[in-house]
Each structure stands twice: as structure tokens, then as C-alpha cells.
Write an enzyme that holds these catalytic residues in place. Structure first.
Site, PDB file in Angstrom:
ATOM      1  N   ARG A   1       0.835  -1.200   0.000  1.00  0.00           N
ATOM      2  CA  ARG A   1       0.000   0.000   0.000  1.00  0.00           C
ATOM      3  C   ARG A   1       0.867   1.246   0.000  1.00  0.00           C
ATOM      4  O   ARG A   1       1.812   1.348   0.768  1.00  0.00           O
ATOM      5  CB  ARG A   1      -0.906   0.033   1.227  1.00  0.00           C
ATOM      6  CG  ARG A   1      -1.590   1.386   1.338  1.00  0.00           C
ATOM      7  CD  ARG A   1      -2.756   1.416   2.237  1.00  0.00           C
ATOM      8  NE  ARG A   1      -3.176   2.797   2.412  1.00  0.00           N
ATOM      9  CZ  ARG A   1      -4.010   3.206   3.329  1.00  0.00           C
ATOM     10  NH1 ARG A   1      -4.555   2.338   4.147  1.00  0.00           N
ATOM     11  NH2 ARG A   1      -4.343   4.464   3.426  1.00  0.00           N
TER      12      ARG A   1
ATOM     13  N   ARG B   1      -7.497   2.328  -2.484  1.00  0.00           N
ATOM     14  CA  ARG B   1      -6.435   1.665  -1.734  1.00  0.00           C
ATOM     15  C   ARG B   1      -6.457   0.156  -1.900  1.00  0.00           C
ATOM     16  O   ARG B   1      -7.524  -0.461  -1.982  1.00  0.00           O
ATOM     17  CB  ARG B   1      -6.461   2.059  -0.266  1.00  0.00           C
ATOM     18  CG  ARG B   1      -7.838   2.079   0.327  1.00  0.00           C
ATOM     19  CD  ARG B   1      -7.918   2.948   1.547  1.00  0.00           C
ATOM     20  NE  ARG B   1      -7.894   4.376   1.239  1.00  0.00           N
ATOM     21  CZ  ARG B   1      -7.724   5.330   2.136  1.00  0.00           C
ATOM     22  NH1 ARG B   1      -7.573   5.038   3.383  1.00  0.00           N
ATOM     23  NH2 ARG B   1      -7.697   6.591   1.774  1.00  0.00           N
TER      24      ARG B   1
ATOM     25  N   ASP C   1      -6.696  -1.429   3.436  1.00  0.00           N
ATOM     26  CA  ASP C   1      -6.811  -0.487   4.545  1.00  0.00           C
ATOM     27  C   ASP C   1      -7.212  -1.307   5.768  1.00  0.00           C
ATOM     28  O   ASP C   1      -8.140  -2.119   5.684  1.00  0.00           O
ATOM     29  CB  ASP C   1      -7.897   0.546   4.215  1.00  0.00           C
ATOM     30  CG  ASP C   1      -7.979   1.634   5.257  1.00  0.00           C
ATOM     31  OD1 ASP C   1      -7.269   2.638   5.101  1.00  0.00           O
ATOM     32  OD2 ASP C   1      -8.745   1.488   6.225  1.00  0.00           O
TER      33      ASP C   1
ATOM     34  N   ASP D   1      -8.070  -0.767   9.798  1.00  0.00           N
ATOM     35  CA  ASP D   1      -8.279   0.176  10.900  1.00  0.00           C
ATOM     36  C   ASP D   1      -8.570  -0.576  12.180  1.00  0.00           C
ATOM     37  O   ASP D   1      -9.279  -1.584  12.170  1.00  0.00           O
ATOM     38  CB  ASP D   1      -9.498   1.072  10.611  1.00  0.00           C
ATOM     39  CG  ASP D   1      -9.245   2.048   9.476  1.00  0.00           C
ATOM     40  OD1 ASP D   1      -8.127   2.578   9.393  1.00  0.00           O
ATOM     41  OD2 ASP D   1     -10.173   2.276   8.677  1.00  0.00           O
TER      42      ASP D   1
HETATM   43  O1  GSY Z   1     -11.832   4.385   5.661  1.00  0.00           O
HETATM   44  C1  GSY Z   1     -11.391   3.308   4.970  1.00  0.00           C
HETATM   45  C2  GSY Z   1     -11.133   3.547   3.520  1.00  0.00           C
HETATM   46  N1  GSY Z   1     -12.318   4.026   2.818  1.00  0.00           N
HETATM   47  C3  GSY Z   1     -13.430   3.336   2.489  1.00  0.00           C
HETATM   48  C4  GSY Z   1     -13.837   2.004   2.704  1.00  0.00           C
HETATM   49  O2  GSY Z   1     -13.142   1.167   3.307  1.00  0.00           O
HETATM   50  N2  GSY Z   1     -15.074   1.675   2.209  1.00  0.00           N
HETATM   51  C5  GSY Z   1     -15.862   2.558   1.551  1.00  0.00           C
HETATM   52  N3  GSY Z   1     -17.018   2.145   1.103  1.00  0.00           N
HETATM   53  N4  GSY Z   1     -15.483   3.834   1.349  1.00  0.00           N
HETATM   54  C6  GSY Z   1     -14.285   4.204   1.812  1.00  0.00           C
HETATM   55  N5  GSY Z   1     -13.693   5.415   1.729  1.00  0.00           N
HETATM   56  C7  GSY Z   1     -12.520   5.279   2.336  1.00  0.00           C
HETATM   57  S1  GSY Z   1     -11.380   6.563   2.485  1.00  0.00           S
END
Ligand code: GSY
Length: 162
Positions: free
Chosen positions: A86, A95, A98, A100
Site C-alpha cells: 500500500r 487503496r 486499509d 483500521d
Molecule cells: O476508511 C477506509 C477507507 N475508505 C473506504 C472504505 O473502506 N469503504 C468505503 N465504502 N469507502 C471508503 N472510503 C474510504 S477513504
């Protein structure tokens, strides 16, 4: 015996083979000492959240039991992201992977680079749908559980279980 803490991780990917990216991330995490992956949610196709036009995401959550402090858990998540290639460039952008740390027991942490429970998770259907599937009572930080927050969460009808 060392104390363990139940934590929730949120995983997302919208580049490449998104299923394999989530599988690989969880497999790498489960090989780390002090992290045991207990449950993985279903995968969900979710519309991108935020201002950047991009492909839909595949999102999932995992419940882990960990003997690691929250900061170390986060550092391992970031390391797995890096090992998988990444590149952190565009904010809110696409990405490969990700990861979290959403919840860490009942802890509240507000430090540089680490906020737990994850801020605004109570408004993000792409987090709450998979989390409520595997940990309905997860404390999301505003006094509500994941299931309670999901009841009125906007956008949940746009999420598809894969
Ligand atoms: O915050 C995590 C990355 N992210 C995402 C995600 O994981 N899923 C969706 N649906 N939208 C996102 N926008 C981001 S930035």
C-alpha cells in the site's frame, strides 16, 4: 496468563483482487504473535465514501483477541498494509488494503495517529454492517452498540453482501 483484549478491525480494498487482498491481510495478521483472529465477517460491496470518485470497495471486519497494547496492534496493521504494497498517497483515495483498529475493548484512546473507538464509525454503514454481523454489542464509543447505530445509519441499503 497474559490478559487479552477483544478488538475489532475494519478492512477495506478497492484495487486489484480485493478478495485476495482481504484474505492475505487477515492471514498475515493471524501469523503475528499476540494476535488471534477469532471471527471474520462476510465481505460486502460498498459504495465509496468521501469526495473521490472511485470503484466500490470490498469491506469486512474481524474480531481479534490480542495481548498487545492498542498502539502495537495498530503498528502491526500498518506494517501489514506496507508489506502488501500500500502506498499512502491520495487522502480518501483508492487503496489496495486499509486496516483500521475500530474498537479495543472498552478503551478510549485519543493520541496522535490513534483514535479508538474509530471516530465517525457510527455513521459509516461500510463499517457498521460487517461489525454488527460478528460483534453486535461492540461499543462504538458514543454509548451505542454497533447494532443500535446501524438502525438509523444512512446508506446501509446500498451495501451488498458478497
Ligand atoms: O476508511 C477506509 C477507507 N475508505 C473506504 C472504505 O473502506 N469503504 C468505503 N465504502 N469507502 C471508503 N472510503 C474510504 S477513504
Amino acid at each position: 496468563m497474559t490478559d487479552t483484549t477483544r478488538a475489532a478491525l475494519g478492512l477495506g480494498s478497492n484495487i486489484g483482487d480485493t478478495k485476495s487482498n482481504l484474505d492475505e491481510a487477515l492471514s498475515r495478521l493471524s501469523e503475528i504473535g499476540g494476535i488471534e483472529v477469532i471471527t471474520r465477517s462476510s465481505d460486502y460491496r460498498t459504495p465509496p465514501w468521501g469526495p473521490v470518485a472511485q470503484d466500490d470497495f470490498r469491506n469486512a471486519c474481524a474480531v481479534v483477541e490480542t495481548t498487545l497494547p492498542a498502539r502495537e496492534l495498530l503498528e502491526h496493521c500498518l506494517e501489514v498494509e506496507r508489506e502488501m504494497g500500500r502506498v499512502r498517497d491520495q487522502r480518501w483515495g483508492p487503496r489496495l488494503i486499509d486496516i483500521d483498529v475500530l474498537v479495543y475493548g472498552n478503551a478510549r484512546v485519543d493520541e496522535e495517529g490513534l483514535s479508538i473507538p474509530h471516530p465517525r464509525m457510527g455513521e459509516r454503514a461500510f463499517v457498521l454492517v460487517p461489525l454488527a454481523e460478528i460483534w453486535p454489542d461492540a461499543p462504538i464509543g458514543d454509548g451505542r452498540t454497533a447494532t443500535e447505530a446501524l438502525k438509523n445509519c444512512p446508506g446501509k441499503e446500498d451495501i451488498t453482501r458478497l
